[in-house]
Design a protein around this motif. Structure first.
Motif, PDB file in Angstrom:
ATOM      1  N   ILE A  34       0.853  -1.191   0.000  1.00  0.00           N
ATOM      2  CA  ILE A  34       0.000   0.000   0.000  1.00  0.00           C
ATOM      3  C   ILE A  34       0.884   1.235   0.000  1.00  0.00           C
ATOM      4  O   ILE A  34       1.820   1.348   0.798  1.00  0.00           O
ATOM      5  N   GLU A  36       0.493   5.357   0.408  1.00  0.00           N
ATOM      6  CA  GLU A  36      -0.433   6.410   0.805  1.00  0.00           C
ATOM      7  C   GLU A  36       0.289   7.743   0.895  1.00  0.00           C
ATOM      8  O   GLU A  36       1.411   7.814   1.390  1.00  0.00           O
ATOM      9  N   ALA A  37      -0.374   8.783   0.417  1.00  0.00           N
ATOM     10  CA  ALA A  37       0.076  10.164   0.565  1.00  0.00           C
ATOM     11  C   ALA A  37      -1.084  10.916   1.213  1.00  0.00           C
ATOM     12  O   ALA A  37      -1.870  11.575   0.524  1.00  0.00           O
ATOM     13  N   PRO A  38      -1.248  10.788   2.538  1.00  0.00           N
ATOM     14  CA  PRO A  38      -2.455  11.278   3.219  1.00  0.00           C
ATOM     15  C   PRO A  38      -2.735  12.768   3.086  1.00  0.00           C
ATOM     16  O   PRO A  38      -3.875  13.182   3.237  1.00  0.00           O
ATOM     17  N   ARG A  48      -3.333   9.518  -4.176  1.00  0.00           N
ATOM     18  CA  ARG A  48      -3.428   9.620  -2.719  1.00  0.00           C
ATOM     19  C   ARG A  48      -3.276   8.255  -2.049  1.00  0.00           C
ATOM     20  O   ARG A  48      -2.653   8.138  -1.010  1.00  0.00           O
ATOM     21  N   ARG A  49      -3.859   7.219  -2.640  1.00  0.00           N
ATOM     22  CA  ARG A  49      -3.786   5.880  -2.046  1.00  0.00           C
ATOM     23  C   ARG A  49      -3.813   4.846  -3.159  1.00  0.00           C
ATOM     24  O   ARG A  49      -4.699   4.870  -4.011  1.00  0.00           O
ATOM     25  N   VAL A  51      -3.336   0.559  -3.784  1.00  0.00           N
ATOM     26  CA  VAL A  51      -3.306  -0.737  -3.114  1.00  0.00           C
ATOM     27  C   VAL A  51      -2.900  -1.804  -4.115  1.00  0.00           C
ATOM     28  O   VAL A  51      -3.550  -1.970  -5.149  1.00  0.00           O
ATOM     29  N   GLN A 123       8.599  10.068   5.590  1.00  0.00           N
ATOM     30  CA  GLN A 123       8.009   8.847   5.061  1.00  0.00           C
ATOM     31  C   GLN A 123       8.099   7.768   6.130  1.00  0.00           C
ATOM     32  O   GLN A 123       9.147   7.622   6.775  1.00  0.00           O
ATOM     33  N   ARG A 134       3.874  -1.204   3.314  1.00  0.00           N
ATOM     34  CA  ARG A 134       3.066   0.013   3.413  1.00  0.00           C
ATOM     35  C   ARG A 134       4.009   1.201   3.534  1.00  0.00           C
ATOM     36  O   ARG A 134       4.957   1.174   4.304  1.00  0.00           O
ATOM     37  N   ARG A 136       3.718   5.404   3.983  1.00  0.00           N
ATOM     38  CA  ARG A 136       2.941   6.633   4.189  1.00  0.00           C
ATOM     39  C   ARG A 136       3.906   7.789   3.943  1.00  0.00           C
ATOM     40  O   ARG A 136       4.904   7.935   4.636  1.00  0.00           O
ATOM     41  N   TYR A 138       4.411  11.737   3.726  1.00  0.00           N
ATOM     42  CA  TYR A 138       3.860  13.016   4.183  1.00  0.00           C
ATOM     43  C   TYR A 138       4.676  14.161   3.593  1.00  0.00           C
ATOM     44  O   TYR A 138       5.829  14.367   3.964  1.00  0.00           O
TER      45      TYR A 138
END
Length: 145
Positions: A34, A36-38, A48-49, A51, A123, A134, A136, A138
């Motif tokens: 996954i 994600e760039a919240p 943004r997301r 999967v 990150q 995963r 993420r 930011y």
């Protein structure tokens, strides 16, 4: 032999930022990985997301087809990062300062007044079997649109 956080991080950066190679980037993720760039708003050009490895491959290939805004690219000699390990051996954090030259020439890189532009981001990586399970990411969304 398992890859170190540094090897995983540097491979991810090389595939994404340096070469913009969606295939190599996707291969750095587990099959069910996954991304994600919240902080990125819904409907932005940057995903943004995502999967799954195949969705990451398709979406990033489409994104990489777009020209880089202003032709800018990072100055890797001036940029830097620090990796932070956590109490969970499968999680590490990358604290990144990317520098865009403000050299005043016509290459479109850096600030119009000749000052370097520093972009800071964080990150969070969760890894499994040497691949990213995963991520993420930011960062300021204005950087990618």
């Amino acid at each position: 032999m398992s890859r170190t956080p540094r090897e995983i991080f540097e491979g991810y950066v090389y595939a994404g930022v340096v070469t913009r190679n969606a295939d190599a980037l996707a291969e750095s993720f587990t099959e069910d990985g996954i991304f994600e760039a919240p902080l990125v708003p819904a409907g932005a050009a940057f995903p943004r997301r995502l999967v799954g490895r195949e969705e990451i491959r398709r979406a990033m290939a489409a994104y990489y087809e777009k020209p880089v805004e202003g032709g800018r690219s990072p100055n890797f000699a001036k940029s830097g990062y620090v990796l932070h390990t956590t109490s969970d051996p499968d999680v590490f954090i990358a604290e990144i300062d990317t520098v865009f030259d403000g050299d005043g020439d016509a290459d479109g890189v850096g600030d119009a007044d000749g000052e370097d532009v520093v972009v800071s981001l964080v990150q969070i990586f969760r890894i499994r079997d040497g691949k990213i399970a995963r991520l993420r990411d930011y960062f300021a969304p204005a950087l990618v649109d």
